[in-house]
Design an enzyme around this catalytic site. Sequence first.
Site, PDB file in Angstrom:
ATOM      1  N   GLY A  41       0.791  -1.239   0.000  1.00  0.00           N
ATOM      2  CA  GLY A  41       0.000   0.000   0.000  1.00  0.00           C
ATOM      3  C   GLY A  41       0.820   1.285   0.000  1.00  0.00           C
ATOM      4  O   GLY A  41       0.269   2.373  -0.146  1.00  0.00           O
ATOM      5  N   LYS A  53      -6.012  10.943   7.294  1.00  0.00           N
ATOM      6  CA  LYS A  53      -7.453  11.233   7.214  1.00  0.00           C
ATOM      7  C   LYS A  53      -8.207  10.646   8.405  1.00  0.00           C
ATOM      8  O   LYS A  53      -9.180  11.226   8.881  1.00  0.00           O
ATOM      9  CB  LYS A  53      -8.039  10.727   5.899  1.00  0.00           C
ATOM     10  CG  LYS A  53      -8.098  11.776   4.827  1.00  0.00           C
ATOM     11  CD  LYS A  53      -6.803  12.043   4.110  1.00  0.00           C
ATOM     12  CE  LYS A  53      -6.044  13.251   4.492  1.00  0.00           C
ATOM     13  NZ  LYS A  53      -4.780  13.430   3.738  1.00  0.00           N
ATOM     14  N   SER A 144       7.992   8.286  -3.096  1.00  0.00           N
ATOM     15  CA  SER A 144       8.802   9.402  -2.602  1.00  0.00           C
ATOM     16  C   SER A 144       8.983   9.306  -1.098  1.00  0.00           C
ATOM     17  O   SER A 144       8.286   8.544  -0.429  1.00  0.00           O
ATOM     18  CB  SER A 144       8.107  10.722  -2.934  1.00  0.00           C
ATOM     19  OG  SER A 144       6.881  10.800  -2.238  1.00  0.00           O
ATOM     20  N   HIS A 443     -31.376  20.124  -3.913  1.00  0.00           N
ATOM     21  CA  HIS A 443     -31.467  21.150  -2.873  1.00  0.00           C
ATOM     22  C   HIS A 443     -31.907  20.500  -1.559  1.00  0.00           C
ATOM     23  O   HIS A 443     -32.795  19.652  -1.584  1.00  0.00           O
ATOM     24  CB  HIS A 443     -32.505  22.196  -3.284  1.00  0.00           C
ATOM     25  CG  HIS A 443     -32.759  23.223  -2.229  1.00  0.00           C
ATOM     26  ND1 HIS A 443     -31.892  24.272  -2.008  1.00  0.00           N
ATOM     27  CD2 HIS A 443     -33.770  23.349  -1.321  1.00  0.00           C
ATOM     28  CE1 HIS A 443     -32.362  25.002  -1.011  1.00  0.00           C
ATOM     29  NE2 HIS A 443     -33.493  24.469  -0.574  1.00  0.00           N
TER      30      HIS A 443
HETATM   31  P1  FAD Z   1       4.394   5.316  -2.617  1.00  0.00           P
HETATM   32  O1  FAD Z   1       3.031   5.324  -2.050  1.00  0.00           O
HETATM   33  O2  FAD Z   1       5.429   6.171  -1.963  1.00  0.00           O
HETATM   34  O3  FAD Z   1       4.858   3.792  -2.646  1.00  0.00           O
HETATM   35  C1  FAD Z   1       6.103   3.416  -3.077  1.00  0.00           C
HETATM   36  C2  FAD Z   1       6.435   2.091  -2.417  1.00  0.00           C
HETATM   37  O4  FAD Z   1       7.613   1.595  -3.032  1.00  0.00           O
HETATM   38  C3  FAD Z   1       6.745   2.189  -0.940  1.00  0.00           C
HETATM   39  O5  FAD Z   1       5.947   1.306  -0.208  1.00  0.00           O
HETATM   40  C4  FAD Z   1       8.222   1.819  -0.825  1.00  0.00           C
HETATM   41  O6  FAD Z   1       8.486   1.051   0.337  1.00  0.00           O
HETATM   42  C5  FAD Z   1       8.406   0.959  -2.055  1.00  0.00           C
HETATM   43  N1  FAD Z   1       9.778   0.962  -2.563  1.00  0.00           N
HETATM   44  C6  FAD Z   1      10.560   2.029  -2.839  1.00  0.00           C
HETATM   45  N2  FAD Z   1      11.745   1.625  -3.354  1.00  0.00           N
HETATM   46  C7  FAD Z   1      11.692   0.275  -3.412  1.00  0.00           C
HETATM   47  C8  FAD Z   1      12.588  -0.722  -3.858  1.00  0.00           C
HETATM   48  N3  FAD Z   1      13.769  -0.406  -4.391  1.00  0.00           N
HETATM   49  N4  FAD Z   1      12.211  -2.011  -3.748  1.00  0.00           N
HETATM   50  C9  FAD Z   1      11.001  -2.364  -3.226  1.00  0.00           C
HETATM   51  N5  FAD Z   1      10.109  -1.455  -2.805  1.00  0.00           N
HETATM   52  C10 FAD Z   1      10.446  -0.163  -2.897  1.00  0.00           C
HETATM   53  N6  FAD Z   1      -2.076  11.977  -1.594  1.00  0.00           N
HETATM   54  C11 FAD Z   1      -3.379  12.140  -1.900  1.00  0.00           C
HETATM   55  O7  FAD Z   1      -3.747  12.066  -3.086  1.00  0.00           O
HETATM   56  N7  FAD Z   1      -4.317  12.368  -0.926  1.00  0.00           N
HETATM   57  C12 FAD Z   1      -3.963  12.473   0.368  1.00  0.00           C
HETATM   58  O8  FAD Z   1      -4.824  12.673   1.222  1.00  0.00           O
HETATM   59  C13 FAD Z   1      -2.606  12.329   0.718  1.00  0.00           C
HETATM   60  N8  FAD Z   1      -2.215  12.419   2.003  1.00  0.00           N
HETATM   61  C14 FAD Z   1      -0.902  12.245   2.318  1.00  0.00           C
HETATM   62  C15 FAD Z   1      -0.528  12.380   3.649  1.00  0.00           C
HETATM   63  C16 FAD Z   1       0.788  12.227   4.011  1.00  0.00           C
HETATM   64  C17 FAD Z   1       1.175  12.363   5.447  1.00  0.00           C
HETATM   65  C18 FAD Z   1       1.759  11.914   3.021  1.00  0.00           C
HETATM   66  C19 FAD Z   1       3.189  11.712   3.398  1.00  0.00           C
HETATM   67  C20 FAD Z   1       1.402  11.792   1.693  1.00  0.00           C
HETATM   68  C21 FAD Z   1       0.064  11.973   1.331  1.00  0.00           C
HETATM   69  N9  FAD Z   1      -0.358  11.890   0.005  1.00  0.00           N
HETATM   70  C22 FAD Z   1      -1.673  12.068  -0.314  1.00  0.00           C
HETATM   71  C23 FAD Z   1       0.587  11.610  -1.085  1.00  0.00           C
HETATM   72  C24 FAD Z   1       0.504  10.120  -1.479  1.00  0.00           C
HETATM   73  O9  FAD Z   1       0.778   9.337  -0.348  1.00  0.00           O
HETATM   74  C25 FAD Z   1       1.494   9.816  -2.593  1.00  0.00           C
HETATM   75  O10 FAD Z   1       1.283  10.690  -3.675  1.00  0.00           O
HETATM   76  C26 FAD Z   1       1.319   8.385  -3.078  1.00  0.00           C
HETATM   77  O11 FAD Z   1       1.502   7.467  -2.029  1.00  0.00           O
HETATM   78  C27 FAD Z   1       2.308   8.071  -4.205  1.00  0.00           C
HETATM   79  O12 FAD Z   1       2.132   6.764  -4.618  1.00  0.00           O
HETATM   80  P2  FAD Z   1       3.318   5.918  -5.282  1.00  0.00           P
HETATM   81  O13 FAD Z   1       2.715   4.611  -5.634  1.00  0.00           O
HETATM   82  O14 FAD Z   1       3.952   6.707  -6.352  1.00  0.00           O
HETATM   83  O15 FAD Z   1       4.416   5.749  -4.160  1.00  0.00           O
HETATM   84  P1  NAI Z   2       4.351  20.839   0.020  1.00  0.00           P
HETATM   85  O1  NAI Z   2       5.178  20.994  -1.173  1.00  0.00           O
HETATM   86  O2  NAI Z   2       2.869  20.796  -0.094  1.00  0.00           O
HETATM   87  O3  NAI Z   2       4.652  22.036   1.037  1.00  0.00           O
HETATM   88  C1  NAI Z   2       5.930  22.285   1.541  1.00  0.00           C
HETATM   89  C2  NAI Z   2       5.974  23.726   1.990  1.00  0.00           C
HETATM   90  O4  NAI Z   2       7.183  23.930   2.685  1.00  0.00           O
HETATM   91  C3  NAI Z   2       5.940  24.712   0.849  1.00  0.00           C
HETATM   92  O5  NAI Z   2       4.959  25.687   1.101  1.00  0.00           O
HETATM   93  C4  NAI Z   2       7.336  25.292   0.830  1.00  0.00           C
HETATM   94  O6  NAI Z   2       7.395  26.631   0.379  1.00  0.00           O
HETATM   95  C5  NAI Z   2       7.719  25.186   2.289  1.00  0.00           C
HETATM   96  N1  NAI Z   2       9.145  25.147   2.556  1.00  0.00           N
HETATM   97  C6  NAI Z   2      10.112  24.508   1.853  1.00  0.00           C
HETATM   98  N2  NAI Z   2      11.310  24.678   2.438  1.00  0.00           N
HETATM   99  C7  NAI Z   2      11.077  25.414   3.562  1.00  0.00           C
HETATM  100  C8  NAI Z   2      11.910  25.890   4.599  1.00  0.00           C
HETATM  101  N3  NAI Z   2      13.218  25.631   4.620  1.00  0.00           N
HETATM  102  N4  NAI Z   2      11.346  26.616   5.589  1.00  0.00           N
HETATM  103  C9  NAI Z   2       9.995  26.882   5.578  1.00  0.00           C
HETATM  104  N5  NAI Z   2       9.171  26.449   4.613  1.00  0.00           N
HETATM  105  C10 NAI Z   2       9.704  25.710   3.629  1.00  0.00           C
HETATM  106  O7  NAI Z   2       4.925  19.556   0.766  1.00  0.00           O
HETATM  107  P2  NAI Z   2       4.379  18.707   1.999  1.00  0.00           P
HETATM  108  O8  NAI Z   2       3.351  19.470   2.754  1.00  0.00           O
HETATM  109  O9  NAI Z   2       5.592  18.224   2.699  1.00  0.00           O
HETATM  110  O10 NAI Z   2       3.671  17.501   1.273  1.00  0.00           O
HETATM  111  C11 NAI Z   2       4.435  16.650   0.386  1.00  0.00           C
HETATM  112  C12 NAI Z   2       3.590  16.112  -0.696  1.00  0.00           C
HETATM  113  O11 NAI Z   2       2.652  15.197  -0.200  1.00  0.00           O
HETATM  114  C13 NAI Z   2       2.839  17.201  -1.423  1.00  0.00           C
HETATM  115  O12 NAI Z   2       3.401  17.310  -2.709  1.00  0.00           O
HETATM  116  C14 NAI Z   2       1.440  16.728  -1.516  1.00  0.00           C
HETATM  117  O13 NAI Z   2       1.059  16.608  -2.858  1.00  0.00           O
HETATM  118  C15 NAI Z   2       1.421  15.353  -0.865  1.00  0.00           C
HETATM  119  N6  NAI Z   2       0.338  15.360   0.111  1.00  0.00           N
HETATM  120  C16 NAI Z   2      -0.935  15.453  -0.340  1.00  0.00           C
HETATM  121  C17 NAI Z   2      -1.981  15.521   0.531  1.00  0.00           C
HETATM  122  C18 NAI Z   2      -3.344  15.655   0.003  1.00  0.00           C
HETATM  123  O14 NAI Z   2      -3.558  15.439  -1.179  1.00  0.00           O
HETATM  124  N7  NAI Z   2      -4.334  15.990   0.832  1.00  0.00           N
HETATM  125  C19 NAI Z   2      -1.785  15.466   1.985  1.00  0.00           C
HETATM  126  C20 NAI Z   2      -0.396  15.413   2.352  1.00  0.00           C
HETATM  127  C21 NAI Z   2       0.601  15.338   1.431  1.00  0.00           C
END
Ligand code: FAD
Ligand code: NAI
Length: 464
Positions: A41, A53, A144, A443
């Site tokens: 996942g 969430k 990432s 509505h």
């Molecule tokens: P990932 O989900 O990062 O999965 C990659 C997987 O690859 C990992 O499990 C890792 O262990 C594995 N992996 C990496 N390298 C290797 C290797 N060499 N061999 C084997 N396995 C490996 N996005 C939303 O759209 N909505 C949200 O509400 C949201 N909330 C977020 C909240 C937080 C706190 C964070 C950190 C992120 C959130 N995101 C959200 C962003 C979302 O999680 C990512 O955009 C998404 O997970 C990316 O999917 P992916 O499949 O590219 O990679």
């Molecule tokens: P982000 O890119 O959304 O925000 C990072 C913020 O940190 C920016 O506003 C940037 O200007 C600021 N910043 C960077 N360097 C800094 C510094 N040295 N000091 C102070 N501010 C600084 O990244 P974030 O919040 O870490 O999330 C990472 C990714 O995860 C996002 O790209 C987002 O797409 C994804 N994500 C998505 C969610 C959703 O869809 N609801 C929820 C959480 C994450």
Amino acid sequence: MADYDFDVLIIGSGPGGYVAAIRAAQLGLRTACVESRETLGGTCLNVGCIPSKALLNASELYYEAASGALAKHGVKLGSVELDLPTMMADKDKAVTGLTGGIAFLFKKNKVEWIKGRGSFVDAHTVQVGDRTVTAKDIVIATGSSVTPLPGVEIDQKIVVDSTGAIALEKVPANMVVIGGGVIGLELGSVWQRLGAKVTVVEYLDQLLPGMDGEVRKEAAKIFKKQGMEIKLSTKVTGVAVNGDKATVTVEPAAGGAAETLEADVVLVAIGRRPNTDGLALDKVGLSTNARGQIETDARLQTAVPGIWAIGDVIPGPMLAHKAEDEGIAVAENIGGLTGILNHAVIPSVVYTHPEIAGVGLTEEQAREKGEVKVGKFPMAGNSRAKAIDDTVGWVKVIADATTDRVLGAWIITAPAGTMIAQVAQAMEFGATSEDIAYTCHAHPTHSEAIKEAAMGVRGKPIHV
Ligand code: FAD
Ligand code: NAI
């Protein structure tokens, strides 16, 4: 043709990788997925979208009960107590249920999970521990990780990243969030609702980079009103941990006098960077761009035929639904179909209260491209929002001035994340603002505000 172990091997089981694996298997391809985590996942299910969430929902329930917000609706409570271990256990249950669900779907679809870290041997071979696996096509879906702040060490107790911030053992009295992006605001909101005094330090002059300018300004107003301290145009120059506290030194981004902020917990949320370390991309002749991403063509194939890449590891917004759609498209491209993607219509949602959502162009981007008309409708004029006494926010619809085609929409209100799907679908269908304005909306719903904003593009909404 060479005899491979699998037709498709996917490295990484996040929303990109696991979806690609299931779709490939559905298409009859012999599929395996390499994942080094204990559970499937990826970031999203284990430490990202899902646990955050779950905590956003639980903390909102607590806040509504504890702050007296329910009392104004005639729901009087006795004393309200926070049971953080139960809240965390509930969040963990959501994660286990969903990650277990992917394991079930893998079994059901006969996708083999190869446990361990994958690294390339050649363009058709990946080494996982002591197992050498070959496949005709290989998909890189490694996702990432948190971008570190130079000089600041994450200990996941006092200085945490998002993974530490979803597992704190007690509510910090003071929390400093470095980065006013999506993670900072979502997880900052969680701990603020549970009682922390939250200060957000953002380097840029507005929160939420990439979003519509008006949305960014409104967001700062809303979060300040909720009690969050927001320091814009401010940079962090150091974080010193002393015992169980941290001192964060900040100064104006343009230079000037430094000040210090005391914190029980510091959350570093300054962005995420693609995972390519240890993949041995050099063995297959692949490299990354200046942002560390793997470039692909429109079909998601890298510069090496038979090696594909999707999700956070390639350019584009780092969002789970973008990764999922790319997962389906890549599997279909590999399977001989035509994978369909439209990167111009990817909604983004911040799951705070109110939610903040957008799709398509910001007003600034739209104006740069040509003449536009904008319709805006305040939630204060929406009967459902008024009925539940939650009227913060508005809907903005941006359309091409000549063709009336919808170019983008931005919504701030409690269910904005659900509402934005309507505009995304309309944009996929090439809708005009008139199409939306003449669509019958039930509505009383929040969605009527989209209709009224669309009415405002060329004429006037009714309820303002
Ligand atoms: P990932 O989900 O990062 O999965 C990659 C997987 O690859 C990992 O499990 C890792 O262990 C594995 N992996 C990496 N390298 C290797 C290797 N060499 N061999 C084997 N396995 C490996 N996005 C939303 O759209 N909505 C949200 O509400 C949201 N909330 C977020 C909240 C937080 C706190 C964070 C950190 C992120 C959130 N995101 C959200 C962003 C979302 O999680 C990512 O955009 C998404 O997970 C990316 O999917 P992916 O499949 O590219 O990679
Ligand atoms: P982000 O890119 O959304 O925000 C990072 C913020 O940190 C920016 O506003 C940037 O200007 C600021 N910043 C960077 N360097 C800094 C510094 N040295 N000091 C102070 N501010 C600084 O990244 P974030 O919040 O870490 O999330 C990472 C990714 O995860 C996002 O790209 C987002 O797409 C994804 N994500 C998505 C969610 C959703 O869809 N609801 C929820 C959480 C994450």
